[in-house]
Design a protein around this motif. Structure first.
Motif, mmCIF file in Angstrom:
data_model
loop_
_atom_site.group_PDB
_atom_site.id
_atom_site.type_symbol
_atom_site.label_atom_id
_atom_site.label_comp_id
_atom_site.label_asym_id
_atom_site.label_seq_id
_atom_site.Cartn_x
_atom_site.Cartn_y
_atom_site.Cartn_z
ATOM 1 N N VAL A 65 32.215 30.091 12.872
ATOM 2 C CA VAL A 65 31.498 29.107 12.052
ATOM 3 C C VAL A 65 32.198 27.758 12.149
ATOM 4 C CG1 VAL A 65 30.979 28.471 9.669
ATOM 5 C CG2 VAL A 65 30.417 30.738 10.477
ATOM 6 N N ALA A 66 33.529 27.756 12.117
ATOM 7 C CA ALA A 66 34.268 26.498 12.231
ATOM 8 C C ALA A 66 34.109 25.891 13.617
ATOM 9 C CB ALA A 66 35.745 26.739 11.934
ATOM 10 N N ARG A 67 34.072 26.712 14.656
ATOM 11 C CA ARG A 67 33.967 26.204 16.026
ATOM 12 C C ARG A 67 32.548 25.777 16.380
ATOM 13 N NH1 ARG A 67 36.487 24.516 19.357
ATOM 14 N NH2 ARG A 67 35.852 25.734 21.140
ATOM 15 N N SER A 68 31.538 26.494 15.877
ATOM 16 C CA SER A 68 30.161 26.189 16.267
ATOM 17 C C SER A 68 29.482 25.186 15.357
ATOM 18 C CB SER A 68 29.330 27.469 16.312
ATOM 19 O OG SER A 68 29.196 28.010 15.021
ATOM 20 N N LYS A 69 30.063 24.911 14.201
ATOM 21 C CA LYS A 69 29.475 23.982 13.230
ATOM 22 C C LYS A 69 28.072 24.403 12.799
ATOM 23 C CE LYS A 69 32.610 20.555 13.875
ATOM 24 N NZ LYS A 69 33.810 20.625 13.194
ATOM 25 N N VAL A 70 27.835 25.724 12.761
ATOM 26 C CA VAL A 70 26.546 26.278 12.351
ATOM 27 C C VAL A 70 26.782 27.077 11.074
ATOM 28 C CG1 VAL A 70 24.692 27.875 12.982
ATOM 29 C CG2 VAL A 70 25.678 26.387 14.703
ATOM 30 N N ALA A 71 25.939 26.866 10.085
ATOM 31 C CA ALA A 71 26.069 27.607 8.831
ATOM 32 C C ALA A 71 25.725 29.073 9.060
ATOM 33 C CB ALA A 71 25.157 27.011 7.766
ATOM 34 N N LEU A 72 26.418 29.929 8.354
ATOM 35 C CA LEU A 72 26.180 31.364 8.447
ATOM 36 C C LEU A 72 25.059 31.710 7.471
ATOM 37 C CD1 LEU A 72 27.290 33.848 9.854
ATOM 38 C CD2 LEU A 72 28.873 34.134 7.979
ATOM 39 N N HIS A 73 23.869 32.041 8.009
ATOM 40 C CA HIS A 73 22.693 32.241 7.166
ATOM 41 C C HIS A 73 22.684 33.599 6.483
ATOM 42 C CE1 HIS A 73 20.992 28.511 8.500
ATOM 43 N NE2 HIS A 73 21.124 28.874 9.768
ATOM 44 N N ALA A 74 23.157 34.623 7.154
ATOM 45 C CA ALA A 74 23.056 35.995 6.631
ATOM 46 C C ALA A 74 24.387 36.454 6.076
ATOM 47 C CB ALA A 74 22.574 36.922 7.732
ATOM 48 N N LEU A 104 26.553 33.290 17.016
ATOM 49 C CA LEU A 104 27.454 32.168 16.741
ATOM 50 C C LEU A 104 28.245 31.780 17.980
ATOM 51 C CD1 LEU A 104 28.825 33.092 13.215
ATOM 52 C CD2 LEU A 104 27.346 31.185 13.798
ATOM 53 N N LEU A 105 28.638 32.756 18.787
ATOM 54 C CA LEU A 105 29.419 32.472 19.987
ATOM 55 C C LEU A 105 28.621 31.647 20.986
ATOM 56 C CD1 LEU A 105 32.237 33.182 21.104
ATOM 57 C CD2 LEU A 105 31.176 35.079 22.285
ATOM 58 N N VAL A 106 27.330 31.896 21.067
ATOM 59 C CA VAL A 106 26.471 31.155 21.997
ATOM 60 C C VAL A 106 26.294 29.712 21.547
ATOM 61 C CG1 VAL A 106 24.086 31.033 22.848
ATOM 62 C CG2 VAL A 106 25.293 33.191 22.840
ATOM 63 N N ARG A 107 26.385 29.437 20.269
ATOM 64 C CA ARG A 107 26.116 28.088 19.751
ATOM 65 C C ARG A 107 27.316 27.155 19.769
ATOM 66 N NH1 ARG A 107 21.681 28.300 15.032
ATOM 67 N NH2 ARG A 107 20.140 29.440 16.230
ATOM 68 N N ILE A 108 28.424 27.579 20.332
ATOM 69 C CA ILE A 108 29.581 26.697 20.410
ATOM 70 C C ILE A 108 29.283 25.587 21.408
ATOM 71 C CG2 ILE A 108 31.997 26.542 21.137
ATOM 72 C CD1 ILE A 108 32.389 29.329 20.004
ATOM 73 N N ARG A 109 29.406 24.348 20.952
ATOM 74 C CA ARG A 109 29.040 23.216 21.783
ATOM 75 C C ARG A 109 30.238 22.667 22.572
ATOM 76 N NH1 ARG A 109 24.221 23.277 20.255
ATOM 77 N NH2 ARG A 109 23.339 22.831 18.237
ATOM 78 N N ARG A 110 31.423 22.813 22.038
ATOM 79 C CA ARG A 110 32.611 22.308 22.717
ATOM 80 C C ARG A 110 33.014 23.253 23.845
ATOM 81 N NH1 ARG A 110 35.953 22.106 17.523
ATOM 82 N NH2 ARG A 110 34.128 21.953 16.260
ATOM 83 N N PRO A 111 33.951 22.839 24.675
ATOM 84 C CA PRO A 111 34.396 23.733 25.754
ATOM 85 C C PRO A 111 34.942 25.056 25.205
ATOM 86 C CG PRO A 111 35.309 21.531 26.028
ATOM 87 C CD PRO A 111 34.616 21.551 24.704
ATOM 88 N N PHE A 112 34.780 26.076 25.979
ATOM 89 C CA PHE A 112 35.235 27.419 25.622
ATOM 90 C C PHE A 112 36.756 27.448 25.650
ATOM 91 C CE2 PHE A 112 34.659 32.099 25.924
ATOM 92 C CZ PHE A 112 33.674 32.198 24.963
ATOM 93 N N THR A 113 37.394 27.694 24.514
ATOM 94 C CA THR A 113 38.853 27.654 24.414
ATOM 95 C C THR A 113 39.423 29.068 24.351
ATOM 96 O OG1 THR A 113 38.827 27.602 22.009
ATOM 97 C CG2 THR A 113 38.708 25.474 23.140
ATOM 98 N N GLY A 114 40.746 29.138 24.248
ATOM 99 C CA GLY A 114 41.414 30.427 24.111
ATOM 100 C C GLY A 114 41.050 31.138 22.819
ATOM 101 N N VAL A 115 40.829 30.362 21.773
ATOM 102 C CA VAL A 115 40.410 30.959 20.497
ATOM 103 C C VAL A 115 39.062 31.649 20.672
ATOM 104 C CG1 VAL A 115 39.747 30.418 18.127
ATOM 105 C CG2 VAL A 115 41.719 29.300 19.139
ATOM 106 N N ASP A 116 38.154 31.012 21.378
ATOM 107 C CA ASP A 116 36.853 31.621 21.641
ATOM 108 C C ASP A 116 36.998 32.870 22.492
ATOM 109 O OD1 ASP A 116 35.735 29.465 20.276
ATOM 110 O OD2 ASP A 116 35.582 28.290 22.113
ATOM 111 N N ILE A 134 49.529 24.000 19.672
ATOM 112 C CA ILE A 134 49.808 25.155 20.519
ATOM 113 C C ILE A 134 49.182 24.872 21.871
ATOM 114 C CG2 ILE A 134 49.459 27.625 20.828
ATOM 115 C CD1 ILE A 134 49.241 27.852 17.784
ATOM 116 N N PRO A 135 49.936 25.027 22.958
ATOM 117 C CA PRO A 135 49.369 24.748 24.290
ATOM 118 C C PRO A 135 48.150 25.626 24.573
ATOM 119 C CG PRO A 135 51.750 25.026 24.418
ATOM 120 C CD PRO A 135 51.342 25.387 23.024
ATOM 121 N N ALA A 136 47.062 25.001 24.995
ATOM 122 C CA ALA A 136 45.806 25.719 25.230
ATOM 123 C C ALA A 136 45.949 26.752 26.338
ATOM 124 C CB ALA A 136 44.700 24.726 25.562
ATOM 125 N N LYS A 137 46.770 26.452 27.330
ATOM 126 C CA LYS A 137 46.942 27.386 28.436
ATOM 127 C C LYS A 137 47.602 28.683 27.970
ATOM 128 C CE LYS A 137 48.655 27.640 33.141
ATOM 129 N NZ LYS A 137 49.357 26.939 34.216
#
Length: 171
Positions: free
Chosen positions: A8-17, A74-86, A153-156
């Protein structure tokens, strides 16, 4: 829960359910406890316990599927680059899918009798516990730790640890 918070924090989409997801999570918890007799199939448990444990094990797939589909949405709606957290959250999602398939196989008594006391049941436990929970916890830590302590924290290194965890669990 933690995987949802990260997504939710990464995708900036509200959790509806939100409420149905909590109910599905508690249903998954209760059904996983109630399905324990399916793992005792070769120990002389009664047929009723085996049948009920298998039924509860198969019912778990509905709750788990509902949760996994919302995580995937929610994973599909992430707009930023795919990071290690994702990647950690994706590995948690992938391990949840694998654990559901393994659990469905173990819920069928004709298959479970042959898989009893094998590495398959050990792998099922470890994929479910370490893969699903560990992926979500590490994803949450790597996402929220820099915000809590104002450090970077280094992304790599996050990506390398996510790949290492996923490959290690699958092996």
């Amino acid at each position: 829960g933690l995987g949802f918070e990260v997504l939710v924090a990464r995708s900036k989409v509200a959790l509806h359910a939100h409420t149905p997801l909590i109910v599905a999570g508690f249903g998954l918890l209760i059904l996983s406890i109630a399905s324990f007799p399916q793992h005792l199939i070769a120990s002389g448990e009664s047929e009723l316990a085996t049948i009920l444990g298998s039924l509860f094990g198969l019912l778990m797939t509905g709750c788990a599927g509902f949760i996994l589909l919302h995580l995937l949405r929610l994973l599909v709606r992430i707009r930023r680059p795919f990071t290690g957290v994702d990647l950690f959250v994706f590995s948690s999602l992938f391990c949840g899918f694998l654990s559901g398939l393994e659990g469905a196989a173990l819920a069928i008594p004709a298959i479970a009798i042959h898989l009893h006391n094998t590495y398959f049941t050990v792998a099922h436990l470890h994929v479910a516990l370490v893969g699903v929970i560990g992926g979500a916890v590490f994803g949450g830590l790597f996402h929220f730790w820099p915000q809590w302590w104002q450090c970077k924290i280094p992304a790599k290194s996050v990506r390398i640890s996510a790949y290492t965890m996923l490959v290690g669990i699958c092996l």
